[in-house]
Design a protein around this motif. Structure first.
Motif, PDB file in Angstrom:
ATOM      1  N   VAL A  30       0.839  -1.196   0.000  1.00 42.11           N
ATOM      2  CA  VAL A  30       0.000   0.000   0.000  1.00 42.11           C
ATOM      3  C   VAL A  30       0.880   1.255   0.000  1.00 42.11           C
ATOM      4  O   VAL A  30       1.849   1.350   0.752  1.00 42.11           O
ATOM      5  N   SER A  31       0.527   2.207  -0.838  1.00 45.28           N
ATOM      6  CA  SER A  31       1.296   3.451  -0.960  1.00 45.28           C
ATOM      7  C   SER A  31       1.111   4.342   0.264  1.00 45.28           C
ATOM      8  O   SER A  31       0.075   4.312   0.930  1.00 45.28           O
ATOM      9  N   LYS A  32       2.119   5.175   0.532  1.00 43.85           N
ATOM     10  CA  LYS A  32       2.023   6.150   1.618  1.00 43.85           C
ATOM     11  C   LYS A  32       0.918   7.177   1.367  1.00 43.85           C
ATOM     12  O   LYS A  32       0.467   7.847   2.293  1.00 43.85           O
ATOM     13  N   SER A  33       0.480   7.302   0.121  1.00 40.39           N
ATOM     14  CA  SER A  33      -0.562   8.288  -0.209  1.00 40.39           C
ATOM     15  C   SER A  33      -1.971   7.744   0.015  1.00 40.39           C
ATOM     16  O   SER A  33      -2.950   8.453  -0.217  1.00 40.39           O
ATOM     17  N   ALA A  34      -2.110   6.496   0.481  1.00 39.60           N
ATOM     18  CA  ALA A  34      -3.431   5.929   0.744  1.00 39.60           C
ATOM     19  C   ALA A  34      -4.141   6.714   1.844  1.00 39.60           C
ATOM     20  O   ALA A  34      -3.513   7.154   2.819  1.00 39.60           O
ATOM     21  N   LYS A  35      -5.450   6.870   1.695  1.00 37.46           N
ATOM     22  CA  LYS A  35      -6.222   7.711   2.613  1.00 37.46           C
ATOM     23  C   LYS A  35      -7.523   7.026   3.020  1.00 37.46           C
ATOM     24  O   LYS A  35      -8.123   6.301   2.243  1.00 37.46           O
ATOM     25  N   MET A  36      -7.937   7.297   4.252  1.00 36.72           N
ATOM     26  CA  MET A  36      -9.270   6.945   4.728  1.00 36.72           C
ATOM     27  C   MET A  36      -9.942   8.223   5.193  1.00 36.72           C
ATOM     28  O   MET A  36      -9.287   9.101   5.761  1.00 36.72           O
ATOM     29  N   MET A  37     -11.240   8.341   4.948  1.00 40.13           N
ATOM     30  CA  MET A  37     -11.939   9.560   5.351  1.00 40.13           C
ATOM     31  C   MET A  37     -13.374   9.240   5.735  1.00 40.13           C
ATOM     32  O   MET A  37     -13.995   8.327   5.180  1.00 40.13           O
ATOM     33  N   ALA A  38     -13.882   9.978   6.694  1.00 45.60           N
ATOM     34  CA  ALA A  38     -15.296   9.868   7.030  1.00 45.60           C
ATOM     35  C   ALA A  38     -16.117  10.521   5.927  1.00 45.60           C
ATOM     36  O   ALA A  38     -15.682  11.492   5.301  1.00 45.60           O
ATOM     37  N   GLY A  39     -17.299   9.990   5.696  1.00 45.20           N
ATOM     38  CA  GLY A  39     -18.194  10.558   4.680  1.00 45.20           C
ATOM     39  C   GLY A  39     -19.398  11.211   5.312  1.00 45.20           C
ATOM     40  O   GLY A  39     -20.520  11.097   4.797  1.00 45.20           O
ATOM     41  N   ASN A  40     -19.186  11.891   6.438  1.00 48.05           N
ATOM     42  CA  ASN A  40     -20.293  12.510   7.157  1.00 48.05           C
ATOM     43  C   ASN A  40     -20.662  13.851   6.535  1.00 48.05           C
ATOM     44  O   ASN A  40     -19.819  14.546   5.975  1.00 48.05           O
ATOM     45  N   LYS A  41     -21.930  14.207   6.650  1.00 51.02           N
ATOM     46  CA  LYS A  41     -22.415  15.454   6.066  1.00 51.02           C
ATOM     47  C   LYS A  41     -23.281  16.189   7.086  1.00 51.02           C
ATOM     48  O   LYS A  41     -24.240  15.635   7.620  1.00 51.02           O
TER      49      LYS A  41
END
Length: 326
Positions: A30-41
């Protein structure tokens, strides 16, 4: 203070979509640029006020989650992503093991739904979980001189802190490189894997959109379930401009009917194989001449189209030494 070098990605297979489980495997490459983010609105709702400050009426409208994982493709880990994208495969053979995949035709094959866990368990660090992880887009890119690159874009039910990183070891994996690949281009009614484009192809970009989305109701701010409504395949094949490439360019410059091809992309490393089959129609007019490091090239673009011989517009098979995915 947490340090980047001790950050990792782990995963596990869910039984019920959105119900997280403890990680069982450390994801490799996995690349260092991999991201996880919440999808809250969250919304701010304007109303009539006797003043200039605007409304203070707010509300949480929805919850969700996303992750983007660029990574180096390996023979051992591709099945985790392909099982998620195309449906969980049952390996055949007694070693090496073969897993076959295809896009749905009349019904969906149940995917390997993933819990993704990402973070750093050092003091001051945080560990975050994407539940119900489902791939919405896969990009497979091959260029000369480096590893094949896979980017998996996930949606999920939500991001939370329910899971912890487990003491999981690195696994021995084999990188799928940018060369050597055997690339075949055959007629629409022919047999795929017959006519090889030798000393011509310098790279390709394969993109598969899976049209997956979460589904909501008034019961909760988090989604209830997910659905898949279709798919789209596109392939950009970059050729060094030579006599073989000129034949293809001349054909579409002077075309009097739709141009359709069956294309096989195959890398073999001892007993390990990555094979990607695409049936497509040329719909895009690219530049006749481009260049790559001052070498003349041209790009042929195809949109996935059902082919009766292939019985699909995309199929794949992965052969490796992994009997069962953790």
């Amino acid at each position: 203070m947490p340090v980047r070098a001790l950050t990792q990605w782990q995963a596990a297979t869910e039984v019920t979509w959105g119900t997280p489980v403890s990680p069982t495997v450390r994801l490799m490459g996995v690349s260092k640029s991999a991201k996880m983010m919440a999808g809250n609105k969250t919304g701010i709702y304007e109303d009539v006020r006797n003043g200039f400050q605007g409304s203070d009426l707010v509300g949480l409208e929805e919850m969700g989650g996303k992750a983007d994982l660029p990574l180096m493709a390996t023979f051992e880990d591709l099945p985790y992503y392909f099982d998620n994208a195309f449906g969980q495969a049952s390996p055949t053979g007694t070693g090496p093991y073969v897993r076959t995949y295809q896009l749905p035709v009349g019904s969906l094959t149940a995917p390997r739904i993933l819990t993704l866990v990402h973070g750093n368990s050092q003091t001051g660090g945080g560990v975050y979980t994407l539940t119900g992880g489902l791939i919405t887009q896969l990009k497979f890119s091959v260029k000369l001189g480096g590893p094949a690159q896979l980017t998996a874009s996930f949606i999920g039910k939500q991001v939370d802190t329910s899971q912890s990183l487990q003491s999981l070891s690195d696994r021995s994996v084999t990188t799928i490189m940018g060369q050597p690949w055997a690339v075949y281009m055959d007629t629409w009614g022919g047999t795929i894997g017959t006519t090889q484009l030798t000393a011509t192809v310098v790279g390709f970009d394969l993109t598969i959109d899976l049209a997956r989305q979460v589904v909501r109701s008034v019961d909760a701010v988090a989604p209830d379930t997910w659905e898949q409504t279709g798919h789209k395949v596109s392939l950009d094949l970059t050729l060094r401009f030579n006599a073989t490439a000129k034949t293809q360019v001349d054909a579409y410059v002077a075309q009097t009917a739709a141009i359709q091809k069956q294309i096989r992309l195959k890398q073999t490393n001892s007993t390990q194989i990555c094979q990607l089959d695409v049936a497509g129609t040329m719909t895009k007019n690219n530049n006749i001449y481009d260049d790559q490091n001052e070498v003349l090239t041209t790009t042929l673009s195809y949109d996935g189209t059902y082919n009766s011989s292939l019985a699909n517009q995309f199929k794949a098979s992965i052969t490796n030494s992994v009997a069962a995915l953790a």
